[in-house]
Scaffold this motif. Structure first.
Motif, short mmCIF file in Angstrom:
data_model
loop_
_atom_site.label_atom_id
_atom_site.label_comp_id
_atom_site.label_asym_id
_atom_site.label_seq_id
_atom_site.Cartn_x
_atom_site.Cartn_y
_atom_site.Cartn_z
N GLU A 52 0.85 -1.18 0.00
CA GLU A 52 0.00 0.00 0.00
C GLU A 52 0.89 1.23 0.00
O GLU A 52 2.07 1.17 0.38
CB GLU A 52 -0.96 0.01 1.20
CG GLU A 52 -0.34 0.30 2.54
CD GLU A 52 -1.40 0.35 3.66
OE1 GLU A 52 -1.98 -0.72 3.94
OE2 GLU A 52 -1.62 1.42 4.24
N HIS A 82 6.11 1.32 -9.69
CA HIS A 82 5.87 0.55 -8.46
C HIS A 82 4.44 0.03 -8.50
O HIS A 82 3.52 0.77 -8.80
CB HIS A 82 6.10 1.41 -7.22
CG HIS A 82 6.43 0.58 -6.01
ND1 HIS A 82 5.57 -0.35 -5.47
CD2 HIS A 82 7.56 0.53 -5.26
CE1 HIS A 82 6.15 -0.93 -4.42
NE2 HIS A 82 7.36 -0.43 -4.27
N VAL A 94 8.49 -3.61 -8.30
CA VAL A 94 9.14 -2.33 -8.59
C VAL A 94 10.13 -2.52 -9.73
O VAL A 94 10.71 -3.60 -9.89
CB VAL A 94 9.89 -1.81 -7.33
CG1 VAL A 94 11.05 -2.71 -6.94
CG2 VAL A 94 10.38 -0.37 -7.51
N LEU A 117 14.73 4.82 -2.99
CA LEU A 117 13.30 4.52 -3.02
C LEU A 117 12.92 3.70 -1.80
O LEU A 117 11.93 4.00 -1.12
CB LEU A 117 12.95 3.77 -4.31
CG LEU A 117 11.47 3.43 -4.52
CD1 LEU A 117 11.12 3.46 -6.01
CD2 LEU A 117 11.09 2.07 -3.95
N LYS A 118 13.71 2.69 -1.49
CA LYS A 118 13.39 1.83 -0.34
C LYS A 118 13.51 2.57 0.98
O LYS A 118 12.86 2.22 1.96
CB LYS A 118 14.32 0.61 -0.33
CG LYS A 118 13.92 -0.43 -1.37
CD LYS A 118 14.80 -1.68 -1.27
CE LYS A 118 14.27 -2.76 -2.18
NZ LYS A 118 13.68 -3.89 -1.44
N ILE A 123 5.78 3.77 0.91
CA ILE A 123 5.12 2.56 0.41
C ILE A 123 5.42 1.48 1.44
O ILE A 123 6.52 1.45 2.00
CB ILE A 123 5.65 2.16 -0.98
CG1 ILE A 123 5.40 3.29 -2.00
CG2 ILE A 123 5.01 0.86 -1.46
CD1 ILE A 123 5.89 3.00 -3.40
N TRP A 124 4.43 0.63 1.69
CA TRP A 124 4.59 -0.42 2.71
C TRP A 124 4.22 -1.77 2.15
O TRP A 124 3.31 -1.88 1.32
CB TRP A 124 3.70 -0.12 3.92
CG TRP A 124 4.05 1.16 4.58
CD1 TRP A 124 4.95 1.33 5.61
CD2 TRP A 124 3.54 2.46 4.27
NE1 TRP A 124 5.03 2.66 5.94
CE2 TRP A 124 4.18 3.38 5.14
CE3 TRP A 124 2.63 2.95 3.34
CZ2 TRP A 124 3.93 4.75 5.11
CZ3 TRP A 124 2.38 4.32 3.30
CH2 TRP A 124 3.02 5.20 4.17
N TRP A 135 4.04 -6.65 8.73
CA TRP A 135 4.50 -5.48 7.97
C TRP A 135 6.01 -5.48 7.98
O TRP A 135 6.64 -5.56 9.01
CB TRP A 135 3.97 -4.18 8.58
CG TRP A 135 2.51 -4.02 8.34
CD1 TRP A 135 1.50 -4.27 9.22
CD2 TRP A 135 1.89 -3.61 7.12
NE1 TRP A 135 0.28 -4.05 8.63
CE2 TRP A 135 0.49 -3.63 7.34
CE3 TRP A 135 2.36 -3.22 5.86
CZ2 TRP A 135 -0.43 -3.28 6.34
CZ3 TRP A 135 1.45 -2.87 4.88
CH2 TRP A 135 0.07 -2.90 5.13
N ASN A 138 12.13 -1.95 5.75
CA ASN A 138 13.35 -2.03 4.94
C ASN A 138 14.57 -1.79 5.81
O ASN A 138 14.64 -0.80 6.54
CB ASN A 138 13.32 -1.01 3.81
CG ASN A 138 12.46 -1.47 2.65
OD1 ASN A 138 12.21 -2.65 2.49
ND2 ASN A 138 12.00 -0.52 1.85
N ALA B 13 -0.53 1.30 6.75
CA ALA B 13 0.14 0.05 7.15
C ALA B 13 -0.19 -0.26 8.61
O ALA B 13 -1.37 -0.27 8.97
CB ALA B 13 1.64 0.16 6.89
N PRO B 82 4.72 4.83 9.21
CA PRO B 82 5.54 3.78 9.82
C PRO B 82 6.77 3.53 8.93
O PRO B 82 6.81 4.00 7.79
CB PRO B 82 4.62 2.56 9.83
CG PRO B 82 3.25 3.08 9.55
CD PRO B 82 3.42 4.32 8.75
N PRO B 83 7.76 2.79 9.44
CA PRO B 83 8.95 2.51 8.62
C PRO B 83 8.54 2.01 7.25
O PRO B 83 7.74 1.08 7.14
CB PRO B 83 9.68 1.42 9.41
CG PRO B 83 9.26 1.66 10.83
CD PRO B 83 7.85 2.15 10.76
N VAL B 84 9.09 2.64 6.21
CA VAL B 84 8.65 2.29 4.85
C VAL B 84 9.28 0.97 4.42
O VAL B 84 10.34 0.55 4.92
CB VAL B 84 8.96 3.41 3.84
CG1 VAL B 84 8.26 4.71 4.27
CG2 VAL B 84 10.46 3.62 3.69
N SER B 85 8.64 0.31 3.48
CA SER B 85 9.14 -0.99 3.02
C SER B 85 8.75 -1.22 1.57
O SER B 85 8.38 -2.32 1.17
CB SER B 85 8.62 -2.11 3.92
OG SER B 85 7.22 -2.02 4.07
N GLY B 86 8.84 -0.16 0.79
CA GLY B 86 8.58 -0.30 -0.64
C GLY B 86 9.73 -1.03 -1.32
O GLY B 86 10.73 -1.38 -0.71
N GLY B 87 9.54 -1.25 -2.62
CA GLY B 87 10.59 -1.90 -3.39
C GLY B 87 10.30 -3.37 -3.59
O GLY B 87 9.34 -3.89 -3.05
#
Lengths: 140, 87, 140, 87
Positions: A52, A82, A94, A117-118, A123-124, A135, A138, B13, B82-87
């Motif tokens: 999300e 993404h 991504v 980005l990370k 983004i989660w 959850w 990174n 999140a 909250p701590p992000v975790s994209g990618g």
């Protein structure tokens, strides 16, 4: 300043050819990074990831990231996509692609881009296992 | 009474799951700082305080420290990040 | 030791999907570098590049390079392709693709791989301009 | 006469254009070193000497220095390797 290709989408990223998005007749080098859902996280079997985003801020942060990347490296084209929602094992969440005259710029730009980005983009990712979900944070 | 202002807060999140909603409008005293606002959310949703040391906030799409003394303004959109975790 | 995909060919590299060649369910990261013929070299308009190789030694050196890469980084899959003969503007002459659990390994492996390939593998590129041609020397 | 040995030499890129061929067999004295063989090629193809400081050689697919004192052996395949430019 050339325009950058930025997309946050619920669709499959496999519909996009990252190399083609940054094609340029003047480019001798194209670098692409793709992040995919892998089948195990921390030794546990993963069923899927769910992403999300704070969409307007994520788009803004990715645009800022593009500006920051272009300040550091001379690029021809730059594309960042993404995916949001459920991403099954083996599918891409991504990608970052860059083209440049010589190889070093495109390679370093993509490496820096995925790291930033990370670290920064809101983004989660939720990891869904057979016995629950968590959850992610990174840290790599 | 003291003149109030409306602030919209967005949850994402883990913070969304703790708050049980993805957004709400709150009425605050004029001049409330970001830090005071975050403390208010910790009182309202005690389990949010678990994010105290790892979360960021944003105000109108700009990152800010949860300890910032800057005053919020009427209509601001504040997000709990909250701590992000994209990618 | 997993086997690596290595190809030296006169065919178009566009027939191969570099990301797919290194697909692995256990990989969370895929990095790809593609070198293409660009339209200008040293300010001169390029018509095409022509590549030749000492084929058996180039294959051997690329295989050695794969071993060297895998000693340095834990990878899932690794693929290296190089085209020979005439490569028109916009078409690919080389690609390196790697997949790994985390992103850093695949990215650094590909970067190192293209640098070493350019420094060591006995392949030569002739630049053909409107008014002549010259053998290139890698120096970047 | 002195016993001879046959060495195949391969030319690539600029060295191929200078030699006007991509390979040939040469007969050498037993024990001829890599360096002496390279000198012989410079005598045979004077324009090759322009590559003196930038070229490598290979012997049976292994890189070697053009100044190597190692002796060649009957049947060896020696390649003249101008500066590479793959990629």
């Amino acid at each position: 300043m050339p325009s950058d290709w930025v997309l946050i989408t619920h669709d499959r990223l496999e519909s996009y050819n990252a190399s083609q998005l940054v094609y340029d007749e003047g480019a001798g080098a194209t670098s692409v990074f793709v992040g995919t859902t892998r089948d195990h996280y921390n030794g546990k079997k993963v069923l899927r990831l769910e992403y999300e985003a704070y969409v307007p801020m994520a788009e803004k942060e990715i645009r800022l990231l593009c500006v920051e990347i272009r300040k550091r490296w001379e690029l021809k084209k730059l594309a960042i996509g993404h995916r949001l929602g459920v991403v099954p094992v083996g599918e891409a969440s991504v990608f970052i692609a860059a083209s440049s005259v010589h190889r070093t710029e495109a390679i370093l730009a993509v490496h820096f881009g995925i790291d930033r980005l990370k670290a920064r983009v809101p983004i989660w990712k939720k990891e869904v296992y057979e016995d629950g979900s968590t959850w992610k944070q990174n840290a790599e | 009474g003291i003149p109030g202002m409306q602030i919209q807060v967005l949850f994402f999140a883990s913070s969304r799951e703790i708050a049980g909603k993805d957004r709400e409008w709150l009425e605050l005293e004029e001049g409330t700082s970001i830090e005071a606002f975050v403390q208010l959310l910790f009182t309202r949703y005690p389990r949010l305080a678990a994010l105290r040391d790892s979360m960021m906030v944003s105000v109108n799409l700009e990152y800010a420290s949860p300890q910032s003394q800057e005053a919020l303004r009427h209509g601001d959109e504040v997000a709990i990040i909250p701590p992000v975790s994209g990618g």
